[in-house]
Design an enzyme around this catalytic site. Structure first.
Site, PDB file in Angstrom:
ATOM      1  N   ASN A 120       0.813  -1.226   0.000  1.00 24.16           N
ATOM      2  CA  ASN A 120       0.000   0.000   0.000  1.00 24.16           C
ATOM      3  C   ASN A 120       0.845   1.275   0.000  1.00 24.16           C
ATOM      4  O   ASN A 120       0.319   2.349  -0.266  1.00 24.16           O
ATOM      5  CB  ASN A 120      -0.976   0.002   1.178  1.00 24.16           C
ATOM      6  CG  ASN A 120      -2.231  -0.796   0.846  1.00 24.16           C
ATOM      7  OD1 ASN A 120      -3.087  -0.360   0.087  1.00 24.16           O
ATOM      8  ND2 ASN A 120      -2.323  -2.002   1.392  1.00 24.16           N
ATOM      9  N   THR A 134       2.827  -7.089   2.688  1.00 27.53           N
ATOM     10  CA  THR A 134       1.567  -6.398   2.958  1.00 27.53           C
ATOM     11  C   THR A 134       0.914  -6.955   4.212  1.00 27.53           C
ATOM     12  O   THR A 134       1.135  -8.117   4.574  1.00 27.53           O
ATOM     13  CB  THR A 134       0.616  -6.486   1.743  1.00 27.53           C
ATOM     14  OG1 THR A 134      -0.453  -5.554   1.938  1.00 27.53           O
ATOM     15  CG2 THR A 134       0.053  -7.889   1.527  1.00 27.53           C
ATOM     16  N   THR A 135       0.121  -6.118   4.868  1.00 26.46           N
ATOM     17  CA  THR A 135      -0.555  -6.495   6.104  1.00 26.46           C
ATOM     18  C   THR A 135      -1.938  -7.050   5.762  1.00 26.46           C
ATOM     19  O   THR A 135      -2.778  -6.299   5.265  1.00 26.46           O
ATOM     20  CB  THR A 135      -0.738  -5.247   7.006  1.00 26.46           C
ATOM     21  OG1 THR A 135       0.416  -4.422   6.916  1.00 26.46           O
ATOM     22  CG2 THR A 135      -1.025  -5.637   8.442  1.00 26.46           C
ATOM     23  N   PRO A 136      -2.181  -8.338   5.989  1.00 26.59           N
ATOM     24  CA  PRO A 136      -3.523  -8.875   5.723  1.00 26.59           C
ATOM     25  C   PRO A 136      -4.549  -8.146   6.594  1.00 26.59           C
ATOM     26  O   PRO A 136      -4.327  -7.957   7.788  1.00 26.59           O
ATOM     27  CB  PRO A 136      -3.406 -10.347   6.120  1.00 26.59           C
ATOM     28  CG  PRO A 136      -1.947 -10.643   6.088  1.00 26.59           C
ATOM     29  CD  PRO A 136      -1.266  -9.374   6.479  1.00 26.59           C
ATOM     30  N   ASP A 155       1.122  -5.798  11.918  1.00 28.04           N
ATOM     31  CA  ASP A 155       1.084  -4.371  12.263  1.00 28.04           C
ATOM     32  C   ASP A 155       1.223  -4.238  13.776  1.00 28.04           C
ATOM     33  O   ASP A 155       0.596  -4.994  14.530  1.00 28.04           O
ATOM     34  CB  ASP A 155      -0.262  -3.783  11.792  1.00 28.04           C
ATOM     35  CG  ASP A 155      -0.337  -2.273  11.951  1.00 28.04           C
ATOM     36  OD1 ASP A 155       0.070  -1.762  13.021  1.00 28.04           O
ATOM     37  OD2 ASP A 155      -0.808  -1.606  11.023  1.00 28.04           O
ATOM     38  N   HIS A 161      11.213  -4.444  11.202  1.00 27.23           N
ATOM     39  CA  HIS A 161      11.538  -3.016  11.218  1.00 27.23           C
ATOM     40  C   HIS A 161      12.215  -2.758  12.561  1.00 27.23           C
ATOM     41  O   HIS A 161      11.617  -3.015  13.609  1.00 27.23           O
ATOM     42  CB  HIS A 161      10.268  -2.176  11.098  1.00 27.23           C
ATOM     43  CG  HIS A 161       9.748  -2.099   9.695  1.00 27.23           C
ATOM     44  ND1 HIS A 161       9.338  -3.188   9.001  1.00 27.23           N
ATOM     45  CD2 HIS A 161       9.604  -1.032   8.864  1.00 27.23           C
ATOM     46  CE1 HIS A 161       8.949  -2.810   7.789  1.00 27.23           C
ATOM     47  NE2 HIS A 161       9.096  -1.500   7.681  1.00 27.23           N
ATOM     48  N   GLU A 193      13.720   2.314  14.098  1.00 22.10           N
ATOM     49  CA  GLU A 193      13.175   3.497  13.394  1.00 22.10           C
ATOM     50  C   GLU A 193      13.000   4.670  14.341  1.00 22.10           C
ATOM     51  O   GLU A 193      12.852   5.813  13.916  1.00 22.10           O
ATOM     52  CB  GLU A 193      11.808   3.174  12.789  1.00 22.10           C
ATOM     53  CG  GLU A 193      11.863   2.383  11.516  1.00 22.10           C
ATOM     54  CD  GLU A 193      10.466   2.095  11.010  1.00 22.10           C
ATOM     55  OE1 GLU A 193       9.761   1.287  11.640  1.00 22.10           O
ATOM     56  OE2 GLU A 193      10.077   2.695  10.000  1.00 22.10           O
ATOM     57  N   ASP A 221      11.042   0.966   0.223  1.00 21.43           N
ATOM     58  CA  ASP A 221      10.106   1.092   1.340  1.00 21.43           C
ATOM     59  C   ASP A 221       8.692   1.371   0.819  1.00 21.43           C
ATOM     60  O   ASP A 221       7.850   0.488   0.814  1.00 21.43           O
ATOM     61  CB  ASP A 221      10.561   2.208   2.305  1.00 21.43           C
ATOM     62  CG  ASP A 221       9.969   2.066   3.690  1.00 21.43           C
ATOM     63  OD1 ASP A 221       9.281   1.069   3.935  1.00 21.43           O
ATOM     64  OD2 ASP A 221      10.207   2.950   4.533  1.00 21.43           O
TER      65      ASP A 221
HETATM   66  P1  5GP Z   1       0.346  -2.498   3.608  1.00 25.82           P
HETATM   67  O1  5GP Z   1       0.886  -3.432   4.644  1.00 25.82           O
HETATM   68  O2  5GP Z   1      -0.999  -1.938   4.003  1.00 25.82           O
HETATM   69  O3  5GP Z   1       0.354  -3.067   2.229  1.00 25.82           O
HETATM   70  O4  5GP Z   1       1.369  -1.258   3.507  1.00 25.82           O
HETATM   71  C1  5GP Z   1       1.292  -0.120   4.352  1.00 25.82           C
HETATM   72  C2  5GP Z   1       1.653  -0.469   5.773  1.00 25.82           C
HETATM   73  O5  5GP Z   1       3.037  -0.847   5.856  1.00 25.82           O
HETATM   74  C3  5GP Z   1       1.546   0.709   6.743  1.00 25.82           C
HETATM   75  O6  5GP Z   1       0.241   0.834   7.250  1.00 25.82           O
HETATM   76  C4  5GP Z   1       2.546   0.319   7.829  1.00 25.82           C
HETATM   77  O7  5GP Z   1       1.984  -0.619   8.732  1.00 25.82           O
HETATM   78  C5  5GP Z   1       3.625  -0.385   7.057  1.00 25.82           C
HETATM   79  N1  5GP Z   1       4.709   0.561   6.694  1.00 25.82           N
HETATM   80  C6  5GP Z   1       4.912   1.186   5.536  1.00 25.82           C
HETATM   81  N2  5GP Z   1       6.005   1.961   5.566  1.00 25.82           N
HETATM   82  C7  5GP Z   1       6.515   1.815   6.805  1.00 25.82           C
HETATM   83  C8  5GP Z   1       7.669   2.347   7.464  1.00 25.82           C
HETATM   84  O8  5GP Z   1       8.458   3.134   6.916  1.00 25.82           O
HETATM   85  N3  5GP Z   1       7.850   1.961   8.752  1.00 25.82           N
HETATM   86  C9  5GP Z   1       7.029   1.088   9.388  1.00 25.82           C
HETATM   87  N4  5GP Z   1       7.305   0.746  10.648  1.00 25.82           N
HETATM   88  N5  5GP Z   1       5.943   0.564   8.791  1.00 25.82           N
HETATM   89  C10 5GP Z   1       5.689   0.926   7.521  1.00 25.82           C
END
Ligand code: 5GP
Length: 369
Positions: free
Chosen positions: A20, A100-102, A173, A230, A233, A308
């Site tokens: 995302n 990606t986060t399910p 997440d 991660h 950060e 990223d």
């Molecule tokens: P998704 O998992 O929804 O496909 O991608 C977006 C999600 O990835 C964000 O809601 C977040 O949980 C995680 N994410 C994206 N970029 C970063 C980052 O730079 N640092 C961290 N800790 N999480 C990130």
């Protein structure tokens, strides 16, 4: 060929890309307008969140909340997966580990499993390039038909077609509970046959306690899934130590490390996913010239350049290599070798590694490096 064109034409490996976060700007705007027209959101309320250029880490997570409102339905998840793979393939990424986060959304009948199935459908729907995402050893007959052989061939109708290997990581997440994290790991195990190779821990780093996810991460590892975290950060010395002691197969970022953390990291040889633009834009490093890339690179520590969130930070992997070349004085051969070494840190099997080594060997001759 100038150095931007050279970085574009070089084969590359992407190991830290959030689905995302990698969404095209044009798609975000289109989806926002469509939801605005349906009265779900007010476009003028969110316009500034989308169009803002320099975002802090906190603002980035606000943007993700908005993106998730826009994208969390099955068809959109499928669409953005297809677009993201096409975009990486277009810039000669030959192996992509997409994370990606399910997500569950009961109101539209979405479960974590159906979310991941929508992602897999997206991989399957790419037509502009051959996508290799199903591990050959896996029995893939139960949910989707495997790709027809013609689609996996390098030559189609006499034309050489581009091919990209894609593997998936499921993210936990930091807002989730232990049970929800465990559900994601179990789902990853069930979806191995569709190219899921590992687990990522991400989400807002000031949220949640590392110990919440430890049982799920340990279980993942016991079951043979790879783990990337991660890490560092934000300044959190204890968590950084604990994460390094866990010995994940890779870590992302490593921005707020202190001397003891560097010592531990370097002796562990854990590869680091480096995201230059993301770190500078979210101000987790002061400026590019003090980025820890230099120290790790000089120490010959395993590292890989990554995007990223190419959509959120308006970048792409070729740009990240160009930034490294311009900022740290890397020559073409050094960039090529940096890219080639990333093959050793991927989570896919040895057959994929062998295929990638061959691609790099043949490109090394073509590109005279
Ligand atoms: P998704 O998992 O929804 O496909 O991608 C977006 C999600 O990835 C964000 O809601 C977040 O949980 C995680 N994410 C994206 N970029 C970063 C980052 O730079 N640092 C961290 N800790 N999480 C990130």
């Amino acid at each position: 060929m100038d150095s931007a064109e050279w970085c574009l034409s070089m084969p590359k490996i992407e190991l830290h890309a959030h689905l995302n976060g990698s969404i095209r700007d044009s798609t975000v705007l289109e989806l926002t307008k469509a939801l605005g027209e349906r009265g779900v959101i007010n476009f003028s309320d969110v316009e500034h969140v989308i169009l803002k250029y320099n975002r802090s880490l906190t603002e980035v997570f606000k943007l993700f909340d908005l993106i998730h409102i826009l994208t969390t339905d099955h068809n959109t998840v499928t669409r953005i997966t297809r677009e993201v793979v096409e975009d990486f393939a277009a810039e000669n990424v030959v192996y992509l580990e997409l994370r990606t986060t399910p997500k569950r959304n009961n109101s539209i009948g979405m479960s974590k499993r159906s979310y991941v199935e929508a992602v897999v459908k997206g991989l399957k729907s790419v037509t502009s390039v051959d996508v290799d995402f199903i591990p050959p050893s896996e029995d893939s007959k139960s949910l989707f038909n495997p790709l027809p052989p013609s689609v996996t061939h390098d030559k189609c109708n006499g034309h050489v077609r581009k091919k990209i290997f894609v593997r998936l990581l499921l993210s936990i997440d930091r807002r989730e509970t232990t049970e929800a994290a465990m559900e994601t790991v179990k789902l990853a195990l069930e979806m191995r046959q569709f190219g899921v190779v590992g687990i990522d821990l991400s989400g807002n780093p000031i949220t949640g306690e590392w110990t919440t996810y430890l049982p799920a991460l340990k279980f993942a590892r016991e079951q043979g899934l790879y783990v990337t975290l991660h890490c560092g950060e934000v300044p959190n010395s204890k968590e950084i130590h604990n994460m390094l002691d866990f010995h994940p197969q890779r870590i992302g970022h490593a921005c707020f490390f202190e001397d003891e953390h560097w010592r531990k990291l370097k002796s562990s040889k854990i590869p680091v996913e480096i995201c230059l633009t993301s770190n500078v834009r979210t101000m987790t490093v002061r400026s590019i010239d003090v980025h820890h890339f230099v120290d790790l690179y000089n120490a010959k520590h395993p590292l890989v350049l990554c995007t990223d969130d190419s959509g959120v930070f308006s970048t792409c992997l070729s740009k990240e290599y160009k930034i490294a070349a311009d900022s740290f004085g890397l020559g073409r051969r050094e960039m090529f070798e940096l890219s080639r070494k990333a093959v050793e840190y991927i989570f896919a099997d040895n057959k994929v590694k062998d295929d990638l080594r061959k691609i790099f060997n043949s490109m090394a001759k073509n590109m005279e490096v």
